[in-house]
Design a protein around this motif. Sequence first.
Motif, PDB file in Angstrom:
ATOM      1  N   ARG A   1       0.848  -1.300   0.071  1.00 46.85           N
ATOM      2  CA  ARG A   1      -0.025   0.086   0.004  1.00 46.85           C
ATOM      3  C   ARG A   1       0.919   1.254   0.013  1.00 46.85           C
TER       4      ARG A   1
ATOM      5  N   TRP B   1       1.420   4.248  -2.667  1.00 46.63           N
ATOM      6  CA  TRP B   1       1.478   5.685  -2.375  1.00 46.63           C
ATOM      7  C   TRP B   1       2.645   6.340  -2.903  1.00 46.63           C
TER       8      TRP B   1
ATOM      9  N   HIS C   1      -0.466   7.372  -6.237  1.00 47.34           N
ATOM     10  CA  HIS C   1      -1.797   6.932  -6.098  1.00 47.34           C
ATOM     11  C   HIS C   1      -2.446   6.789  -4.799  1.00 47.34           C
ATOM     12  N   GLY C   2      -3.920   6.574  -4.605  1.00 48.30           N
ATOM     13  CA  GLY C   2      -4.500   6.415  -3.561  1.00 48.30           C
ATOM     14  C   GLY C   2      -4.596   7.588  -2.533  1.00 48.30           C
TER      15      GLY C   2
ATOM     16  N   THR D   1     -10.092   6.253  -1.215  1.00 48.29           N
ATOM     17  CA  THR D   1      -9.297   5.083  -1.482  1.00 48.29           C
ATOM     18  C   THR D   1      -8.358   4.968  -0.493  1.00 48.29           C
ATOM     19  N   ALA D   2      -7.715   5.826   0.385  1.00 45.66           N
ATOM     20  CA  ALA D   2      -6.883   5.383   1.524  1.00 45.66           C
ATOM     21  C   ALA D   2      -7.686   4.638   2.465  1.00 45.66           C
TER      22      ALA D   2
ATOM     23  N   ARG E   1     -10.495   2.762   1.951  1.00 48.82           N
ATOM     24  CA  ARG E   1     -10.793   1.236   1.292  1.00 48.82           C
ATOM     25  C   ARG E   1      -9.599   0.429   1.412  1.00 48.82           C
ATOM     26  N   SER E   2      -8.270   1.279   0.800  1.00 45.55           N
ATOM     27  CA  SER E   2      -7.259   0.340   0.810  1.00 45.55           C
ATOM     28  C   SER E   2      -6.601  -0.008   2.281  1.00 45.55           C
TER      29      SER E   2
END
Length: 131
Positions: free
Chosen positions: A87, A91, A95-96, A101-102, A104-105
């Motif tokens: 993850r 980053w 991305h994310g 999104t953060a 969800r991940s």
Amino acid sequence: MAQVKRPVSPHLQVYRWTVTMASSILHRATGVGLAAGAVWLAWWLIAAATSYEAFECVQAFSASIVGMILLLGVTWALMFHLLNGIRHLVWDVGHGFDVATATRSGWAVVIGSVVLTVLAWGIGLTMTGGY
């Protein structure tokens, strides 16, 4: 002389806990847990190279209830740290970062680490014939 009121930084109890906050703290904690697991692994390897009695001592501890719980914890720490590291790599390429999104991940890392731990232990127990 009048005393100047300075802003006070809020403590963790003021903030609402989020999965991103918890995963950040857990990433550090699992790193410490993996260091302890590496010491355990070194103990096992040194005992295996030393003598039968030393190896049996480590094996007896590892097969005890406490040892199995610790081994389960080290397995989960490895899976969590691995997934959260991936993850962070995402980053690192930019991305994310948006909140949705953060979040969800973060949940994907938590759930994925539990699933991978159960899968690893299921495969391990199946291959060894159970506990």
